[in-house]
Design a protein around this motif. Structure first.
Motif, PDB file in Angstrom:
ATOM      1  N   GLU A  82      24.692  42.918   4.975  1.00 29.54           N
ATOM      2  CA  GLU A  82      25.349  44.141   4.495  1.00 29.54           C
ATOM      3  C   GLU A  82      26.719  43.870   3.889  1.00 29.54           C
ATOM      4  N   HIS A  83      27.470  42.946   4.489  1.00 32.56           N
ATOM      5  CA  HIS A  83      28.870  42.781   4.102  1.00 32.56           C
ATOM      6  C   HIS A  83      29.145  41.523   3.284  1.00 32.56           C
TER       7      HIS A  83
ATOM      8  N   PRO B 114      20.832  41.492  14.626  1.00 31.76           N
ATOM      9  CA  PRO B 114      21.987  42.347  14.350  1.00 31.76           C
ATOM     10  C   PRO B 114      23.093  41.612  13.595  1.00 31.76           C
ATOM     11  N   LEU B 115      23.367  40.369  13.977  1.00 30.44           N
ATOM     12  CA  LEU B 115      24.402  39.590  13.291  1.00 30.44           C
ATOM     13  C   LEU B 115      23.983  39.281  11.862  1.00 30.44           C
TER      14      LEU B 115
ATOM     15  N   SER C  75      19.091  50.902   8.349  1.00 34.53           N
ATOM     16  CA  SER C  75      19.927  49.901   7.692  1.00 34.53           C
ATOM     17  C   SER C  75      19.590  48.523   8.246  1.00 34.53           C
TER      18      SER C  75
ATOM     19  N   THR D 266      21.522  46.502   9.756  1.00 39.66           N
ATOM     20  CA  THR D 266      22.138  46.386  11.081  1.00 39.66           C
ATOM     21  C   THR D 266      21.336  47.147  12.131  1.00 39.66           C
TER      22      THR D 266
ATOM     23  N   MET E 118      24.365  42.425   9.729  1.00 38.20           N
ATOM     24  CA  MET E 118      25.743  42.676   9.321  1.00 38.20           C
ATOM     25  C   MET E 118      26.177  41.716   8.221  1.00 38.20           C
TER      26      MET E 118
END
Length: 426
Positions: A158-159, A151-152, A257, A259, A155
């Motif tokens: 994605e960012h 999950p980390l 996605s 995430t 993210m």
């Protein structure tokens, strides 16, 4: 004489050694589509890079065991972590996909040393009845890392950029190398005799390639080693097949996605953690063979249901993730159990045995995913079948090849209680 337990610093150090390679594998999986877009390569190429990573990881296993016997595990481990750190920088700065893949191979060669070295220290420092507990702690780290990191990592991809992941890996490798230099003792407790030991605590190899061949023949002749090595290899094929292909399936075909994929992957790994914890508890009262057979039944039963669930709910990510999470209950219980079973071999080639054991495990995953030949991004029924086949083979192996025997620690009291009877009757 073996210690009653590991010092806290050494235990933490050993857990950090298995944390590094798991992070390098798990954090990479959510980034596969982004890496493919960055270098302009398709899903098939990025998935095959995982197979290449595991092939190099397998080679590292067999090299580490033999090098640890010759030069000492501390020196080998430091070298591996420094190689991992440099390779992470190479991946981060890679201008083309070929350079990136080369960096991943070097990462695997460096990170994999901890997989062997940590277990070798457990075998050297703990008696049989205390090993399953520490092996479960290592397996829990191995499980929690891929549960928390996707999950980390998702993210971050994605960012920011996937290159941030490899910058973090480089920093982690440097920190781990410092921890080894400070906490891991120089090992002068190798498996060779004083006549075989070289100056400075290193161990001479057993007569070159011919001696190494004899060492492997001796290890493979041990039934416990062979059966438990085969069992963990099949369990790993089940796990690694999902890891290799699930990212493209869930993200590219089913629209998750990065995430969300990380969250779904965490659900799967939660099953692994629960299984590993259950094995630790069962190990207090049950034999390794009983735990392995039960775990194999859980893994095979749910894996066999997966081809059905993905056809009933073809557009749902949970149709493959939920059965896989339950399957991982069995896989998670099998990993520390098989490692404890392998450690019943305590001959003079313990380092070579540990390296060969993990080589067989990692090589099996790389070979199986290569042989299945799933092209590009697989559909759910194809992936479900590829996961079910090794799980069913695992069940057959555990049912017919594992023979029950007393738990570790129960054999010695029985022998001692027999001695007074023998002396009294003479």
């Amino acid at each position: 004489m073996k210690q009653a337990g590991l010092p806290r610093g050494l235990a933490i150090c050993l857990m950090s050694l298995v944390f590094v390679p798991q992070l390098a594998l798990a954090a990479y999986v959510p980034a596969l589509p982004a890496i493919g877009r960055s270098f302009g390569v398709g899903p098939g190429s990025t998935s095959s890079s995982l197979v290449g990573y595991m092939a190099a990881y397998a080679v590292c296993m067999i090299l580490t065991g033999n090098l640890a016997d010759r030069y000492g595990s501390r020196r080998v481990q430091l070298t591996g972590l420094l190689l991992f750190t440099g390779a992470s920088v190479l991946c981060m700065l890679a201008p083309v996909y070929g350079v990136f893949v080369a960096g991943r191979v070097l990462q695997a060669l460096g990170a994999g040393t901890g997989t062997v070295i940590s277990r070798l220290w457990v075998q050297r420092a703990l008696p049989k009845e205390q090993r399953l507990s520490m092996l479960t702690a290592l397996s829990t780290v191995i499980a929690v890392t891929p549960a928390a990191s996707p999950p980390l990592a998702g993210m971050a991809v994605e960012h920011t950029s996937w290159r941030v992941l490899f910058a973090f890996m480089a920093v982690l490798g440097a920190i781990a190398a410092g921890a080894v230099a400070k906490l891991l003792p120089a090992d002068d407790t190798g498996t060779a005799t004083e006549a075989e030991r070289a100056p400075g605590g290193a161990v001479r190899p057993p007569g070159g390639l011919a001696g190494l061949g004899r060492a492997y023949r001796t290890v493979l002749a041990n039934r416990d080693f062979t059966v438990f090595a085969a069992a963990i290899s099949l369990a790993w094929c089940t796990y690694f097949t999902f890891t290799t292909y699930s990212s493209d399936l869930l993200q590219l075909r089913l629209g998750a996605s990065p995430t969300l994929y990380g969250v779904l992957y965490t659900l799967v790994i939660t099953g692994y953690v629960a299984g590993s914890t259950t094995a630790k508890r069962l190990g207090r009262t049950r034999s390794l063979e009983f735990i392995a057979r039960t775990a194999a039944a859980v893994a095979a039963g749910t894996a066999a249901l997966m081809p059905v669930t993905v056809r009933l709910w073809p557009h749902s990510t949970l149709s493959i993730v939920v059965p896989m999470a339950v399957c991982m209950l069995g896989v998670g219980a099998l990993f520390p159990t098989c490692q404890a079973g392998m450690m019943r071999y305590e001959g003079e080639h313990a380092g070579a045995a540990s390296g060969l054991f993990f080589f067989l495990q990692m090589a099996s995953g790389a070979c199986y995913t290569a042989l299945t030949g799933i092209p590009g991004s697989p559909d759910a029924p194809m992936l479900a079948l590829a996961i079910a086949l090794p799980a069913l083979s695992l069940l057959l192996l555990c049912l017919f090849a594992l023979r029950s025997r007393p738990r570790a620690g129960q054999e010695l009291p029985a022998v001692r209680s027999a001695r007074p009877v023998k002396s009294g009757s003479s």
